[in-house]
Design an enzyme around this catalytic site. Structure first.
Site, short mmCIF file in Angstrom:
data_model
loop_
_atom_site.label_atom_id
_atom_site.label_comp_id
_atom_site.label_asym_id
_atom_site.label_seq_id
_atom_site.Cartn_x
_atom_site.Cartn_y
_atom_site.Cartn_z
N LYS A 67 0.86 -1.18 0.00
CA LYS A 67 0.00 0.00 0.00
C LYS A 67 0.90 1.23 0.00
CE LYS A 67 -4.24 -1.66 2.19
NZ LYS A 67 -3.94 -3.09 2.08
N ASP B 167 -1.19 -2.38 -4.07
CA ASP B 167 -2.60 -2.35 -3.70
C ASP B 167 -3.21 -1.00 -4.07
OD1 ASP B 167 -3.03 -4.86 -2.68
OD2 ASP B 167 -2.54 -4.33 -0.62
N MET B 168 -4.51 -1.02 -4.31
CA MET B 168 -5.25 0.21 -4.54
C MET B 168 -6.04 0.56 -3.29
SD MET B 168 -5.45 2.53 -6.84
CE MET B 168 -5.00 1.78 -8.42
N GLN C 66 -10.30 -1.44 -9.10
CA GLN C 66 -11.51 -1.71 -8.31
C GLN C 66 -12.76 -1.49 -9.17
OE1 GLN C 66 -10.40 -0.36 -3.92
NE2 GLN C 66 -9.89 1.23 -5.41
N ARG D 1 -4.70 -7.08 -11.02
CA ARG D 1 -5.66 -7.70 -10.10
C ARG D 1 -6.95 -6.89 -10.14
NH1 ARG D 1 -4.01 -6.94 -4.16
NH2 ARG D 1 -2.46 -8.53 -4.61
N LYS E 203 -13.58 -6.03 -6.51
CA LYS E 203 -14.79 -5.21 -6.53
C LYS E 203 -14.58 -3.87 -5.85
CE LYS E 203 -18.17 -8.93 -7.02
NZ LYS E 203 -19.38 -9.59 -6.46
N GLY E 204 -13.77 -3.83 -4.79
CA GLY E 204 -13.53 -2.60 -4.06
C GLY E 204 -14.07 -2.68 -2.65
N ALA E 205 -13.33 -2.13 -1.70
CA ALA E 205 -13.69 -2.31 -0.29
C ALA E 205 -13.67 -1.03 0.53
CB ALA E 205 -12.75 -3.34 0.35
N HIS F 96 -14.58 -13.88 -4.61
CA HIS F 96 -15.05 -15.11 -3.99
C HIS F 96 -16.45 -15.47 -4.49
CE1 HIS F 96 -12.40 -12.97 -1.09
NE2 HIS F 96 -11.80 -14.13 -1.10
N ARG G 14 -13.40 -6.45 5.50
CA ARG G 14 -13.80 -7.82 5.18
C ARG G 14 -15.22 -8.10 5.67
NH1 ARG G 14 -9.73 -6.71 3.36
NH2 ARG G 14 -11.26 -6.14 1.81
#
Length: 309
Positions: A98, A135-136, A164, A185, A188-190, A228, A290
């Site tokens: 990151k 990482d984004m 994302q 990669r 979906k985005g978090a 997933h 998560r």
């Protein structure tokens, strides 16, 4: 509403203090985080690689507040690469970075600091025969992160990118990055994002994911399918077949602690599967994201918090 509440809680010091003190929290953390130390993460990485999976190690931490902290994060990542090498794991394990943890937000010099620190990590990865993926984070960092990516790829063309699908811009970014040798990669985005830049309805996010994945699978790069969702995995397999891709021409990526049986099933079927393995003390924000992604995780978490530990 639940997702937005959890994402807001991920930034709340008050909620963090409440949750970290709860007796059942440790059980939940163990499910999704490999451990607080590098040594614990290496045990997990070794087990996963020995079972036919690949790994991307992530030392948790973001939004560093000073140069010393950013440099410390860099050194932890370099130490992790060295430890992977000593353990003979670099053939199946890489590092995720990151940029905010490496100094990206440190004022006018943040871009330069983050680039310099990331370049040193990439040099160590190259020396040990493995790779790095950037990482984004939230949408305010997307342009800066992609800028650093382009700079790093001058010397390290194998550096991976993350895009994302919930961002409106992502399909266009996929077109820009679907070139030969480009590792991308797609997740979906978090993060909690405004409607002006991101789709809010899960159905719209899914449609965006499929559009972006079509671009990546039809391109010349190396798609990394981070999902997933059984439906998304099936669509990915279909798109890969239509594009003439064989196992090894793309990979699936999943999170540590989420659908481990499916991870092993795909690997057993000959697919390349990489598990994102976080470790470190700064686990709170990661854990809350998560929980926001899957309601089933919230149920698990609530039961643990109500236990006596």
């Amino acid at each position: 509403m639940l997702r937005h509440g959890l994402l807001a809680a991920s930034r709340s010091t008050r909620v963090r203090d409440l949750i970290t003190r709860a007796p059942g929290t440790r059980e939940v953390v163990r499910r999704f985080v490999a451990g607080r130390s590098l040594e614990a993460a290496l045990v997990v990485a070794r087990d996963l690689v020995s079972s036919g999976l690949r790994v991307s190690l992530d030392h948790l931490g973001e939004d560093t507040a000073d140069r010393a902290q950013a440099d410390h994060m860099r050194e932890v990542c370099i130490a992790a690469l060295g430890a992977l090498n000593v353990a003979g794991l670099t053939g199946g394990a890489e590092i995720s970075l990151k940029l905010s943890s490496l100094g990206q937000a440190l004022g006018p010099d943040g871009h330069r600091i983050a680039h310099e620190n990331a370049a040193k990590v990439c040099a160590a990865a190259a020396a040990h025969g493995t790779t790095v993926t950037l990482d984004m984070e939230d949408h305010t960092t997307t342009d800066a992160t992609l800028s650093v990516l382009r700079e790093l790829r001058v010397d390290f063309p194998w550096v991976g990118a993350v895009l994302q699908a919930y961002l409106h811009r992502t399909e266009a970014d996929c077109r820009d990055l679907a070139s030969a040798g480009s590792r991308v990669r797609l997740c979906k985005g978090a993060y909690r994002e405004p409607a002006s830049v991101a789709y809010q309805d899960p159905h719209d996010v899914n449609l965006s994911y499929v559009r972006a994945l079509k671009v990546l699978m039809a391109g010349q790069g190396y798609p990394m399918v981070a999902s997933h969702d059984p439906r998304m995995l099936a669509i990915a397999a279909d798109l890969a077949a239509r594009a003439g891709r064989n196992p090894g021409d793309f990979e699936y990526q999943m999170l540590y602690g989420v659908r481990p049986d499916e991870q092993r099933r795909l690997a057993g079927a000959g697919e390349t599967v990489r598990v994102y393995v976080p470790f470190g003390e700064e686990w709170y924000g990661y854990l809350m994201r998560r929980l926001a992604e899957r309601p089933a995780n919230v149920v698990f978490f609530a039961r643990a918090l109500l236990s006596k530990g």
